[in-house]
Scaffold this motif. Structure first.
Motif, PDB file in Angstrom:
ATOM      1  N   TYR A  23     -11.857   6.043 -12.076  1.00 34.90           N
ATOM      2  CA  TYR A  23     -11.390   6.074 -10.689  1.00 34.90           C
ATOM      3  C   TYR A  23     -12.320   6.837  -9.750  1.00 34.90           C
ATOM      4  CZ  TYR A  23      -7.298   3.981 -12.739  1.00 34.90           C
ATOM      5  OH  TYR A  23      -6.461   3.119 -13.413  1.00 34.90           O
ATOM      6  N   LEU A  24     -13.390   7.401 -10.287  1.00 45.58           N
ATOM      7  CA  LEU A  24     -14.420   8.052  -9.465  1.00 45.58           C
ATOM      8  C   LEU A  24     -15.660   7.173  -9.299  1.00 45.58           C
ATOM      9  CD1 LEU A  24     -14.187  11.654 -10.967  1.00 45.58           C
ATOM     10  CD2 LEU A  24     -13.109  10.786  -8.882  1.00 45.58           C
ATOM     11  N   TRP A  25     -15.714   6.069 -10.011  1.00 50.74           N
ATOM     12  CA  TRP A  25     -16.861   5.166  -9.915  1.00 50.74           C
ATOM     13  C   TRP A  25     -16.989   4.617  -8.501  1.00 50.74           C
ATOM     14  CZ3 TRP A  25     -16.899   1.254 -14.580  1.00 50.74           C
ATOM     15  CH2 TRP A  25     -17.088   1.955 -15.771  1.00 50.74           C
ATOM     16  N   PRO A  26     -18.223   4.459  -8.008  1.00 47.80           N
ATOM     17  CA  PRO A  26     -18.400   3.874  -6.673  1.00 47.80           C
ATOM     18  C   PRO A  26     -17.888   2.438  -6.591  1.00 47.80           C
ATOM     19  CG  PRO A  26     -20.531   4.289  -7.722  1.00 47.80           C
ATOM     20  CD  PRO A  26     -19.486   4.869  -8.616  1.00 47.80           C
ATOM     21  N   GLU A  27     -17.907   1.721  -7.700  1.00 45.52           N
ATOM     22  CA  GLU A  27     -17.393   0.349  -7.710  1.00 45.52           C
ATOM     23  C   GLU A  27     -15.883   0.316  -7.457  1.00 45.52           C
ATOM     24  OE1 GLU A  27     -19.256   1.746 -10.116  1.00 45.52           O
ATOM     25  OE2 GLU A  27     -20.561   0.274 -11.066  1.00 45.52           O
ATOM     26  N   TRP A  28     -15.216   1.430  -7.757  1.00 45.49           N
ATOM     27  CA  TRP A  28     -13.773   1.527  -7.511  1.00 45.49           C
ATOM     28  C   TRP A  28     -13.501   2.249  -6.202  1.00 45.49           C
ATOM     29  CZ3 TRP A  28      -9.331  -0.530  -8.784  1.00 45.49           C
ATOM     30  CH2 TRP A  28      -8.159   0.124  -8.409  1.00 45.49           C
ATOM     31  N   ARG A  29     -14.078   3.436  -6.049  1.00 40.41           N
ATOM     32  CA  ARG A  29     -13.707   4.330  -4.963  1.00 40.41           C
ATOM     33  C   ARG A  29     -14.599   4.222  -3.722  1.00 40.41           C
ATOM     34  NH1 ARG A  29      -9.577   7.369  -4.975  1.00 40.41           N
ATOM     35  NH2 ARG A  29      -9.446   9.052  -3.504  1.00 40.41           N
ATOM     36  N   GLY A  30     -15.752   3.641  -3.861  1.00 38.88           N
ATOM     37  CA  GLY A  30     -16.708   3.587  -2.754  1.00 38.88           C
ATOM     38  C   GLY A  30     -16.201   2.805  -1.553  1.00 38.88           C
ATOM     39  N   PRO A  31     -16.932   2.866  -0.440  1.00 41.12           N
ATOM     40  CA  PRO A  31     -16.501   2.204   0.798  1.00 41.12           C
ATOM     41  C   PRO A  31     -16.350   0.685   0.658  1.00 41.12           C
ATOM     42  CG  PRO A  31     -18.691   3.179   1.057  1.00 41.12           C
ATOM     43  CD  PRO A  31     -18.189   3.573  -0.292  1.00 41.12           C
ATOM     44  N   ASN A  32     -17.055   0.090  -0.269  1.00 39.62           N
ATOM     45  CA  ASN A  32     -16.910  -1.351  -0.526  1.00 39.62           C
ATOM     46  C   ASN A  32     -16.338  -1.605  -1.912  1.00 39.62           C
ATOM     47  OD1 ASN A  32     -17.952  -2.283   1.962  1.00 39.62           O
ATOM     48  ND2 ASN A  32     -19.999  -1.738   1.248  1.00 39.62           N
ATOM     49  N   GLY A  33     -15.718  -0.585  -2.482  1.00 41.11           N
ATOM     50  CA  GLY A  33     -15.174  -0.691  -3.826  1.00 41.11           C
ATOM     51  C   GLY A  33     -13.888  -1.500  -3.888  1.00 41.11           C
ATOM     52  N   ALA A  34     -13.455  -1.770  -5.105  1.00 39.79           N
ATOM     53  CA  ALA A  34     -12.271  -2.597  -5.342  1.00 39.79           C
ATOM     54  C   ALA A  34     -11.016  -1.981  -4.734  1.00 39.79           C
ATOM     55  CB  ALA A  34     -12.081  -2.812  -6.841  1.00 39.79           C
ATOM     56  N   ARG A  35     -10.910  -0.658  -4.735  1.00 43.90           N
ATOM     57  CA  ARG A  35      -9.733   0.005  -4.177  1.00 43.90           C
ATOM     58  C   ARG A  35      -9.597  -0.290  -2.689  1.00 43.90           C
ATOM     59  NH1 ARG A  35      -8.597   4.425  -1.325  1.00 43.90           N
ATOM     60  NH2 ARG A  35      -6.598   5.423  -1.690  1.00 43.90           N
ATOM     61  N   VAL A  36     -10.652  -0.059  -1.951  1.00 44.15           N
ATOM     62  CA  VAL A  36     -10.635  -0.277  -0.498  1.00 44.15           C
ATOM     63  C   VAL A  36     -10.448  -1.757  -0.176  1.00 44.15           C
ATOM     64  CG1 VAL A  36     -12.011  -0.107   1.613  1.00 44.15           C
ATOM     65  CG2 VAL A  36     -11.992   1.790   0.003  1.00 44.15           C
ATOM     66  N   GLN A  37     -11.123  -2.621  -0.913  1.00 38.57           N
ATOM     67  CA  GLN A  37     -11.002  -4.059  -0.674  1.00 38.57           C
ATOM     68  C   GLN A  37      -9.563  -4.541  -0.903  1.00 38.57           C
ATOM     69  OE1 GLN A  37     -13.334  -5.905   0.772  1.00 38.57           O
ATOM     70  NE2 GLN A  37     -14.502  -4.007   0.854  1.00 38.57           N
ATOM     71  N   THR A  38      -8.899  -3.993  -1.920  1.00 44.35           N
ATOM     72  CA  THR A  38      -7.505  -4.366  -2.188  1.00 44.35           C
ATOM     73  C   THR A  38      -6.590  -3.871  -1.080  1.00 44.35           C
ATOM     74  OG1 THR A  38      -7.928  -4.288  -4.570  1.00 44.35           O
ATOM     75  CG2 THR A  38      -5.624  -4.215  -3.869  1.00 44.35           C
ATOM     76  N   LEU A  39      -6.764  -2.626  -0.652  1.00 43.69           N
ATOM     77  CA  LEU A  39      -5.940  -2.085   0.439  1.00 43.69           C
ATOM     78  C   LEU A  39      -6.115  -2.917   1.714  1.00 43.69           C
ATOM     79  CD1 LEU A  39      -6.508   1.728  -0.192  1.00 43.69           C
ATOM     80  CD2 LEU A  39      -4.313   0.518  -0.382  1.00 43.69           C
ATOM     81  N   LYS A  40      -7.351  -3.290   2.021  1.00 52.16           N
ATOM     82  CA  LYS A  40      -7.608  -4.122   3.197  1.00 52.16           C
ATOM     83  C   LYS A  40      -6.960  -5.498   3.042  1.00 52.16           C
ATOM     84  CE  LYS A  40     -11.974  -2.080   4.721  1.00 52.16           C
ATOM     85  NZ  LYS A  40     -13.428  -2.297   4.853  1.00 52.16           N
ATOM     86  N   TYR A  41      -7.085  -6.090   1.870  1.00 50.63           N
ATOM     87  CA  TYR A  41      -6.512  -7.413   1.597  1.00 50.63           C
ATOM     88  C   TYR A  41      -4.993  -7.398   1.844  1.00 50.63           C
ATOM     89  CZ  TYR A  41      -5.475 -11.737  -0.940  1.00 50.63           C
ATOM     90  OH  TYR A  41      -5.042 -12.995  -1.282  1.00 50.63           O
ATOM     91  N   ASP A  42      -4.353  -6.293   1.459  1.00 53.57           N
ATOM     92  CA  ASP A  42      -2.903  -6.156   1.613  1.00 53.57           C
ATOM     93  C   ASP A  42      -2.499  -5.496   2.932  1.00 53.57           C
ATOM     94  OD1 ASP A  42      -2.367  -7.356  -0.860  1.00 53.57           O
ATOM     95  OD2 ASP A  42      -2.493  -5.450  -1.932  1.00 53.57           O
ATOM     96  N   HIS A  43      -3.447  -5.304   3.828  1.00 51.72           N
ATOM     97  CA  HIS A  43      -3.209  -4.685   5.142  1.00 51.72           C
ATOM     98  C   HIS A  43      -2.583  -3.296   5.012  1.00 51.72           C
ATOM     99  CE1 HIS A  43      -4.239  -8.508   6.958  1.00 51.72           C
ATOM    100  NE2 HIS A  43      -3.389  -9.089   6.135  1.00 51.72           N
ATOM    101  N   PHE A  44      -2.968  -2.580   3.956  1.00 53.69           N
ATOM    102  CA  PHE A  44      -2.480  -1.222   3.696  1.00 53.69           C
ATOM    103  C   PHE A  44      -0.952  -1.161   3.612  1.00 53.69           C
ATOM    104  CE2 PHE A  44      -6.764  -0.682   5.160  1.00 53.69           C
ATOM    105  CZ  PHE A  44      -7.256   0.384   4.429  1.00 53.69           C
ATOM    106  N   GLU A  45      -0.327  -2.251   3.192  1.00 53.58           N
ATOM    107  CA  GLU A  45       1.127  -2.328   3.049  1.00 53.58           C
ATOM    108  C   GLU A  45       1.491  -2.348   1.572  1.00 53.58           C
ATOM    109  OE1 GLU A  45       2.002  -5.023   7.018  1.00 53.58           O
ATOM    110  OE2 GLU A  45       2.115  -5.947   5.042  1.00 53.58           O
ATOM    111  N   CYS A  46       2.530  -1.602   1.208  1.00 54.38           N
ATOM    112  CA  CYS A  46       3.020  -1.594  -0.163  1.00 54.38           C
ATOM    113  C   CYS A  46       3.616  -2.972  -0.474  1.00 54.38           C
ATOM    114  CB  CYS A  46       4.068  -0.500  -0.357  1.00 54.38           C
ATOM    115  SG  CYS A  46       4.806  -0.527  -2.003  1.00 54.38           S
TER     116      CYS A  46
END
Length: 117
Positions: A23-46
Motif C-alpha cells: 500500500y506504499l508502492w507508487p503504483e498503488w498510492r502515487g498520484p496516478n496509482g490504482a487507488r486514486v484512479q479508483t476513487l476518481k472512477y467512483d467520484h469519491f463516493e462509497c
C-alpha cells in the motif's frame, strides 16, 4: 495491470507477512496509482453506501478479491467484467473486515464507579 516483476515482489511480501508494504508502492498510492484512479472512477463516493441508497464520501479502496488470494489483480480496477477495486467509506470497509477494527485494551481499573454507558 501489475507487471510480472512487481507481482513476484508482491508474492514475496505476502509470504513474509508484509503485504501492508504494497500500500506504499507508487503504483498503488502515487498520484496516478490504482487507488486514486479508483476513487476518481467512483467520484469519491462509497459504492457500498450507494447500493443502500445513501451517500458517503469514500476514503478507502477495497480489494473485492483479497490481495492475498489474487495478487495478480492487486492493481486492476476490473477482473473481466467484474469489479476488483471499489471505493468505500471507513465504516463500510470495517464492515467488510471486522478483524481490522482497532481493539483497545483497558488501561487500568477505573478511578471511580461512575459509568456513561
Amino acid at each position: 495491470m501489475i507487471s510480472e516483476l512487481r507481482l513476484k515482489d508482491l508474492v514475496k511480501l505476502i509470504k513474509a507477512g508484509r503485504e501492508h508494504e504494497f500500500y506504499l508502492w507508487p503504483e498503488w498510492r502515487g498520484p496516478n496509482g490504482a487507488r486514486v484512479q479508483t476513487l476518481k472512477y467512483d467520484h469519491f463516493e462509497c459504492q457500498a453506501c450507494k447500493r443502500k441508497g445513501r451517500y458517503r464520501r469514500a476514503v478507502i479502496v477495497h480489494h473485492i478479491k483479497h490481495l492475498k488470494d489474487r495478487p495478480d489483480l492487486a492493481l486492476s480496477l476490473f477482473d473481466g467484467e467484474e469489479r476488483q477495486l471499489e471505493s468505500v467509506c471507513k465504516q463500510c470497509h470495517e464492515d467488510y473486515h471486522p478483524e481490522s477494527k482497532r481493539q483497545f485494551k483497558p488501561i487500568g481499573i477505573p478511578v471511580t464507579e461512575e459509568r456513561w454507558d
